[in-house]
Design a protein around this motif. Structure first.
Motif, PDB file in Angstrom:
ATOM      1  N   ALA A 117      12.750   5.540   7.661  1.00  0.00           N
ATOM      2  CA  ALA A 117      11.446   5.929   8.208  1.00  0.00           C
ATOM      3  C   ALA A 117      10.854   4.804   9.047  1.00  0.00           C
ATOM      4  O   ALA A 117      10.332   5.034  10.148  1.00  0.00           O
ATOM      5  CB  ALA A 117      10.493   6.307   7.076  1.00  0.00           C
ATOM      6  N   SER A 118      10.933   3.575   8.542  1.00  0.00           N
ATOM      7  CA  SER A 118      10.400   2.419   9.262  1.00  0.00           C
ATOM      8  C   SER A 118      11.155   2.182  10.565  1.00  0.00           C
ATOM      9  O   SER A 118      10.557   1.926  11.615  1.00  0.00           O
ATOM     10  CB  SER A 118      10.491   1.180   8.372  1.00  0.00           C
ATOM     11  OG  SER A 118      10.049   0.037   9.056  1.00  0.00           O
ATOM     12  N   LYS A 119      12.464   2.309  10.504  1.00  0.00           N
ATOM     13  CA  LYS A 119      13.307   2.100  11.680  1.00  0.00           C
ATOM     14  C   LYS A 119      12.970   3.085  12.794  1.00  0.00           C
ATOM     15  O   LYS A 119      13.082   2.766  13.981  1.00  0.00           O
ATOM     16  CB  LYS A 119      14.770   2.245  11.269  1.00  0.00           C
ATOM     17  CG  LYS A 119      15.770   2.097  12.405  1.00  0.00           C
ATOM     18  CD  LYS A 119      17.186   2.311  11.884  1.00  0.00           C
ATOM     19  CE  LYS A 119      18.209   2.268  13.006  1.00  0.00           C
ATOM     20  NZ  LYS A 119      19.591   2.527  12.493  1.00  0.00           N
ATOM     21  N   ASN A 120      12.551   4.284  12.411  1.00  0.00           N
ATOM     22  CA  ASN A 120      12.286   5.334  13.402  1.00  0.00           C
ATOM     23  C   ASN A 120      10.790   5.607  13.600  1.00  0.00           C
ATOM     24  O   ASN A 120      10.419   6.621  14.188  1.00  0.00           O
ATOM     25  CB  ASN A 120      12.989   6.623  12.968  1.00  0.00           C
ATOM     26  CG  ASN A 120      14.497   6.513  13.051  1.00  0.00           C
ATOM     27  OD1 ASN A 120      15.085   6.656  14.113  1.00  0.00           O
ATOM     28  ND2 ASN A 120      15.139   6.242  11.911  1.00  0.00           N
ATOM     29  N   ASP A 121       9.951   4.675  13.108  1.00  0.00           N
ATOM     30  CA  ASP A 121       8.491   4.788  13.271  1.00  0.00           C
ATOM     31  C   ASP A 121       7.936   6.099  12.732  1.00  0.00           C
ATOM     32  O   ASP A 121       7.059   6.730  13.338  1.00  0.00           O
ATOM     33  CB  ASP A 121       8.089   4.644  14.750  1.00  0.00           C
ATOM     34  CG  ASP A 121       8.419   3.262  15.305  1.00  0.00           C
ATOM     35  OD1 ASP A 121       8.225   2.280  14.563  1.00  0.00           O
ATOM     36  OD2 ASP A 121       8.886   3.173  16.449  1.00  0.00           O
ATOM     37  N   LEU A 122       8.450   6.521  11.584  1.00  0.00           N
ATOM     38  CA  LEU A 122       7.972   7.745  10.944  1.00  0.00           C
ATOM     39  C   LEU A 122       6.885   7.403   9.928  1.00  0.00           C
ATOM     40  O   LEU A 122       7.001   6.438   9.182  1.00  0.00           O
ATOM     41  CB  LEU A 122       9.120   8.455  10.222  1.00  0.00           C
ATOM     42  CG  LEU A 122      10.232   9.034  11.083  1.00  0.00           C
ATOM     43  CD1 LEU A 122      11.343   9.573  10.188  1.00  0.00           C
ATOM     44  CD2 LEU A 122       9.709  10.140  11.972  1.00  0.00           C
ATOM     45  N   HIS A 123       5.831   8.206   9.920  1.00  0.00           N
ATOM     46  CA  HIS A 123       4.743   7.992   8.968  1.00  0.00           C
ATOM     47  C   HIS A 123       4.880   8.996   7.830  1.00  0.00           C
ATOM     48  O   HIS A 123       4.770  10.205   8.035  1.00  0.00           O
ATOM     49  CB  HIS A 123       3.398   8.159   9.679  1.00  0.00           C
ATOM     50  CG  HIS A 123       3.173   7.174  10.775  1.00  0.00           C
ATOM     51  ND1 HIS A 123       2.924   5.835  10.531  1.00  0.00           N
ATOM     52  CD2 HIS A 123       3.182   7.307  12.127  1.00  0.00           C
ATOM     53  CE1 HIS A 123       2.794   5.192  11.681  1.00  0.00           C
ATOM     54  NE2 HIS A 123       2.953   6.072  12.668  1.00  0.00           N
ATOM     55  N   LEU A 124       5.118   8.468   6.617  1.00  0.00           N
ATOM     56  CA  LEU A 124       5.248   9.304   5.442  1.00  0.00           C
ATOM     57  C   LEU A 124       3.881   9.504   4.800  1.00  0.00           C
ATOM     58  O   LEU A 124       2.944   8.755   5.087  1.00  0.00           O
ATOM     59  CB  LEU A 124       6.210   8.646   4.439  1.00  0.00           C
ATOM     60  CG  LEU A 124       7.639   8.392   4.956  1.00  0.00           C
ATOM     61  CD1 LEU A 124       8.447   7.645   3.900  1.00  0.00           C
ATOM     62  CD2 LEU A 124       8.324   9.696   5.326  1.00  0.00           C
ATOM     63  N   PRO A 125       3.736  10.515   3.957  1.00  0.00           N
ATOM     64  CA  PRO A 125       2.445  10.744   3.306  1.00  0.00           C
ATOM     65  C   PRO A 125       1.950   9.506   2.552  1.00  0.00           C
ATOM     66  O   PRO A 125       2.743   8.728   2.015  1.00  0.00           O
ATOM     67  CB  PRO A 125       2.753  11.896   2.318  1.00  0.00           C
ATOM     68  CG  PRO A 125       3.889  12.617   2.955  1.00  0.00           C
ATOM     69  CD  PRO A 125       4.725  11.551   3.596  1.00  0.00           C
ATOM     70  N   GLU A 126       0.638   9.331   2.516  1.00  0.00           N
ATOM     71  CA  GLU A 126       0.053   8.190   1.806  1.00  0.00           C
ATOM     72  C   GLU A 126       0.188   8.368   0.301  1.00  0.00           C
ATOM     73  O   GLU A 126       0.276   9.479  -0.201  1.00  0.00           O
ATOM     74  CB  GLU A 126      -1.420   8.052   2.182  1.00  0.00           C
ATOM     75  CG  GLU A 126      -1.660   7.711   3.640  1.00  0.00           C
ATOM     76  CD  GLU A 126      -3.130   7.560   3.967  1.00  0.00           C
ATOM     77  OE1 GLU A 126      -3.962   7.691   3.044  1.00  0.00           O
ATOM     78  OE2 GLU A 126      -3.445   7.300   5.136  1.00  0.00           O
ATOM     79  N   GLY A 127       0.220   7.244  -0.403  1.00  0.00           N
ATOM     80  CA  GLY A 127       0.271   7.284  -1.867  1.00  0.00           C
ATOM     81  C   GLY A 127       1.652   7.168  -2.442  1.00  0.00           C
ATOM     82  O   GLY A 127       1.838   7.379  -3.647  1.00  0.00           O
ATOM     83  N   LEU A 128       2.657   6.818  -1.608  1.00  0.00           N
ATOM     84  CA  LEU A 128       4.020   6.692  -2.121  1.00  0.00           C
ATOM     85  C   LEU A 128       4.171   5.406  -2.925  1.00  0.00           C
ATOM     86  O   LEU A 128       3.753   4.328  -2.494  1.00  0.00           O
ATOM     87  CB  LEU A 128       5.033   6.677  -0.955  1.00  0.00           C
ATOM     88  CG  LEU A 128       5.086   7.902  -0.054  1.00  0.00           C
ATOM     89  CD1 LEU A 128       6.199   7.725   0.969  1.00  0.00           C
ATOM     90  CD2 LEU A 128       5.321   9.160  -0.861  1.00  0.00           C
ATOM     91  N   LYS A 129       4.779   5.522  -4.082  1.00  0.00           N
ATOM     92  CA  LYS A 129       5.048   4.361  -4.932  1.00  0.00           C
ATOM     93  C   LYS A 129       6.514   3.989  -4.807  1.00  0.00           C
ATOM     94  O   LYS A 129       7.387   4.829  -4.962  1.00  0.00           O
ATOM     95  CB  LYS A 129       4.710   4.682  -6.402  1.00  0.00           C
ATOM     96  CG  LYS A 129       3.231   4.979  -6.626  1.00  0.00           C
ATOM     97  CD  LYS A 129       2.966   5.316  -8.097  1.00  0.00           C
ATOM     98  CE  LYS A 129       1.497   5.621  -8.325  1.00  0.00           C
ATOM     99  NZ  LYS A 129       1.227   5.978  -9.754  1.00  0.00           N
ATOM    100  N   LYS A 130       6.762   2.720  -4.524  1.00  0.00           N
ATOM    101  CA  LYS A 130       8.153   2.273  -4.319  1.00  0.00           C
ATOM    102  C   LYS A 130       8.898   2.147  -5.644  1.00  0.00           C
ATOM    103  O   LYS A 130       8.303   1.951  -6.681  1.00  0.00           O
ATOM    104  CB  LYS A 130       8.162   0.942  -3.577  1.00  0.00           C
ATOM    105  CG  LYS A 130       7.542   1.023  -2.180  1.00  0.00           C
ATOM    106  CD  LYS A 130       7.627  -0.309  -1.475  1.00  0.00           C
ATOM    107  CE  LYS A 130       7.006  -0.255  -0.086  1.00  0.00           C
ATOM    108  NZ  LYS A 130       7.050  -1.535   0.629  1.00  0.00           N
TER     109      LYS A 130
END
Length: 222
Positions: free
Chosen positions: A209-222
């Motif tokens: 996602a970071s490599k392709n500048d994609l914005h994932l939904p907020e609130g994701l826990k790693k």
């Protein structure tokens, strides 16, 4: 009704008559045909004639009829891939049906689906679809399809393996994500699936996602 919907209707009718419909989940880009009924304002953009069905458990299928012969009756010829031996069903107008299943510990690249004679390709990460699907009604029949969240997450997981198809997949992911994140229900579903993923899977998804500048939904826990 467009040609994609017509093909799906013919195929699921065959699967239903053979007692096979409940054993399959539609995955891949053809799910977009049905997301228009789930995501407000969504217009399906499909650029492939490949139709992929996921089999959650190749050993537990309840087929009553001859799927191969029934598909032949609607002009889908059964051939075996010369490299992998997996089954393909190809129509004269270029549509192609394939079956996939999860990769077991034994590492077999292909597995036979019950008593159908159909050989499915075993792939990583597709087990995500076993629990994360939705049911849509088509002509009185219930078809299982990958949920928008499962579609996005699985596409992200396999992106670095997709070669020339990787960029096209990112376009599909971006498009589905843009509508998914406008829906509270779909965003909640995404977060629920995310929370159950292994840490390695999460790290891989975040990397792509970071490599392709994609914005994932907020609130994701790693």
């Amino acid at each position: 009704m467009n040609e994609y919907e017509e093909q799906i209707d013919r195929i699921i009718s065959v699967f239903s008559q053979a007692g096979f419909l409940n054993d399959v989940i539609l995955v891949g880009s053809w799910c977009l045909v049905f997301y228009q009924h789930i995501l407000d304002g969504f217009i399906p953009l499909i650029r492939t004639t490949d139709i992929d069905f996921y089999i959650p458990d190749v050993k537990k299928t309840s087929v009553k009829g001859d799927v191969i012969s029934s598909l032949r009756e609607i002009n889908y010829d059964h051939i075996s891939d010369t490299l992998t031996n997996k089954s393909k069903f190809i129509s004269p107008d270029g549509f192609e049906i394939e079956f996939i299943t999860r990769l077991y510990r034994q590492g077999d690249s292909t597995l036979t689906i019950g008593k159908t004679g159909i050989i499915a390709e075993s792939l990583s990460y597709v087990e995500l679809f076993s629990q994360h699907f939705i049911e849509v009604k088509r002509n009185g029949l219930l078809l299982k399809i990958a949920s928008p969240s499962a579609f996005v997450l699985q596409k992200l997981l396999i992106n670095e393996r997709r070669g020339l198809k990787a960029e096209k997949d990112i376009q599909a992911i971006t498009y589905v994500l843009s509508f998914l994140m406008l829906s509270k229900k779909q965003t909640a579903d995404f977060l629920a699936i995310w929370n159950d993923l292994p840490k390695k899977w999460k790290a891989m998804i975040i990397k792509v996602a970071s490599k392709n500048d994609l914005h994932l939904p907020e609130g994701l826990k790693k």
